[in-house]
Design an enzyme around this catalytic site. Structure first.
Site, PDB file in Angstrom:
ATOM      1  N   GLU A 163      13.702 -30.116 -79.118  1.00 23.54           N
ATOM      2  CA  GLU A 163      12.235 -30.044 -79.112  1.00 23.54           C
ATOM      3  C   GLU A 163      11.700 -29.412 -77.833  1.00 23.54           C
ATOM      4  O   GLU A 163      10.544 -28.999 -77.779  1.00 23.54           O
ATOM      5  CB  GLU A 163      11.635 -31.443 -79.325  1.00 23.54           C
ATOM      6  CG  GLU A 163      11.612 -32.353 -78.100  1.00 23.54           C
ATOM      7  CD  GLU A 163      12.943 -33.051 -77.822  1.00 23.54           C
ATOM      8  OE1 GLU A 163      13.958 -32.667 -78.443  1.00 23.54           O
ATOM      9  OE2 GLU A 163      12.962 -33.980 -76.987  1.00 23.54           O
ATOM     10  N   CYS A 219      18.959 -37.704 -77.738  1.00 24.18           N
ATOM     11  CA  CYS A 219      19.142 -38.286 -76.402  1.00 24.18           C
ATOM     12  C   CYS A 219      19.124 -39.815 -76.486  1.00 24.18           C
ATOM     13  O   CYS A 219      20.031 -40.397 -77.059  1.00 24.18           O
ATOM     14  CB  CYS A 219      18.086 -37.740 -75.447  1.00 24.18           C
ATOM     15  SG  CYS A 219      18.484 -38.008 -73.710  1.00 24.18           S
ATOM     16  N   HIS A 279      18.067 -31.647 -76.105  1.00 22.73           N
ATOM     17  CA  HIS A 279      16.694 -31.779 -76.599  1.00 22.73           C
ATOM     18  C   HIS A 279      16.217 -30.486 -77.281  1.00 22.73           C
ATOM     19  O   HIS A 279      15.614 -29.640 -76.620  1.00 22.73           O
ATOM     20  CB  HIS A 279      15.751 -32.077 -75.431  1.00 22.73           C
ATOM     21  CG  HIS A 279      15.883 -33.445 -74.878  1.00 22.73           C
ATOM     22  ND1 HIS A 279      15.150 -34.511 -75.342  1.00 22.73           N
ATOM     23  CD2 HIS A 279      16.666 -33.938 -73.888  1.00 22.73           C
ATOM     24  CE1 HIS A 279      15.459 -35.598 -74.657  1.00 22.73           C
ATOM     25  NE2 HIS A 279      16.390 -35.283 -73.780  1.00 22.73           N
TER      26      HIS A 279
END
Lengths: 94, 237
Positions: free
Chosen positions: B205, B95, B203
């Protein structure tokens, strides 16, 4: 000498400008017809010290290339607005 | 030896703890890599000696002043990130981290404002397009992953010659199944020539724990940890 400089940063031709497009669509709603080619950018105003106007221009152009604009999507235009007169001076440009 | 991954923290980063947490979940069972030690590294640090990989996480580095990534690129840690990349080490920008890597010239192109000027906070489908990168080694081409996106400037842009090169050199890493932001060629992630520097807008994660609803990001982080563990030299800390 000190020079008052304006750097205008705008998107390169061909790069979509959604902000410009949105403003262009909004203006007719207020009765402003006949507006086209709206492009939104940034203006950076700064004072730079240089020997002469040409020196100031090339110095600021280098700043624009390396930091103020991202050359992948943006282009910049440098305008020398004038020499800055010393605050305590007698009006004569130094 | 323990694999160590640095997670860079700029003033304004806000996904660094998510990345550390998610990397800590990567173990992968009997076939998986050894546990990883992920550590926060402040942007003022000018060395990444002792780390096998680095993640530049999401957020708003330096407030996104001027342009996302434009100021972050000058942080002392970025010279160390570039050195690790030049040495073949895995470097991943997520990002805002992707924006930082493009501004730093470690990846081509730029991230423009989203088509339609909409801030996107949603979950999208992305397809894995190549497995030659440090982020996709454990995945398969064609894998469809559901990953969160959360950005205003995620519209990947590059000139025609660069796009041609990215395609010819197999450097488009992820593509959106349903392009949410206007990115050219549906690009969600790209890599450098060697495949060791990867940037992506989604993302992974945030999709690594069943508790938060999905684990599709785990295959990407497992790839990263495996690539980091395979680094030939583990420098002393």
């Amino acid at each position: 000498m000190k020079f008052d400089v304006l750097v205008e940063v705008r998107l390169r031709p061909g790069i979509a400008d959604p902000q410009g497009a949105t403003i262009e669509r909004a203006l007719p709603a207020l009765g402003f017809d006949g507006v086209s080619a709206v492009r939104v950018g940034k203006a950076v105003r700064l004072t730079v010290e240089a020997a002469d106007e040409a020196g100031a221009r090339s110095e600021v152009a280098a700043m624009a290339d390396r930091l103020l604009a991202n050359p992948v999507i943006e282009q910049s235009e440098v305008t020398i607005l004038g020499a800055v007169e010393a605050a305590t001076g007698n009006g004569v440009t130094r | 030896m323990t694999t160590r991954v640095a997670v860079v923290v700029f003033p304004g980063s806000n996904c660094e703890h998510d990345v550390v947490q998610a990397l800590g979940l990567v173990t992968g069972g009997p076939d998986g890599p050894a546990p990883v030690q992920a550590e926060l590294v402040w942007h003022g640090c000018d060395s990444l000696a002792g780390y096998d990989a680095v993640v530049v996480p999401g957020g708003f580095a330096h407030g996104d002043y001027l342009r996302p990534g434009a100021i972050a690129r000058f942080s002392p840690v970025m010279a160390a990130v570039a050195a690790l990349a030049a040495d073949g080490g895995p470097v991943v920008g997520i990002c805002n981290g992707f924006q930082v890597l493009t501004e730093a010239g470690l990846l081509p192109g730029a991230l423009q404002k989203n088509r339609g000027l909409r801030f996107l906070c949603t979950t999208v489908g992305v397809r894995v397009c190549t497995t030659r990168t440090v982020l996709t080694g454990a995945a398969a081409v064609g894998d469809e992953l559901r990953l969160p996106v959360n950005h205003f400037e995620g519209n990947y842009t590059c000139d025609a010659a660069t796009l041609e090169r990215l395609r010819a050199e197999d450097r488009v890493v992820l593509r959106y199944s349903d392009n949410p932001n206007g990115s050219v060629d549906d690009i969600a992630g790209v890599c450098n020539e060697q495949g060791n520097v990867v940037g992506l807008m989604p993302h992974p994660e945030r999709a690594c724990d069943t508790m938060t609803g999905a684990t599709d990001g785990m295959v990407l982080l497992r790839s990263l940890v495996t690539a980091a563990a395979a680094r030939p030299v583990h420098l002393p800390a």
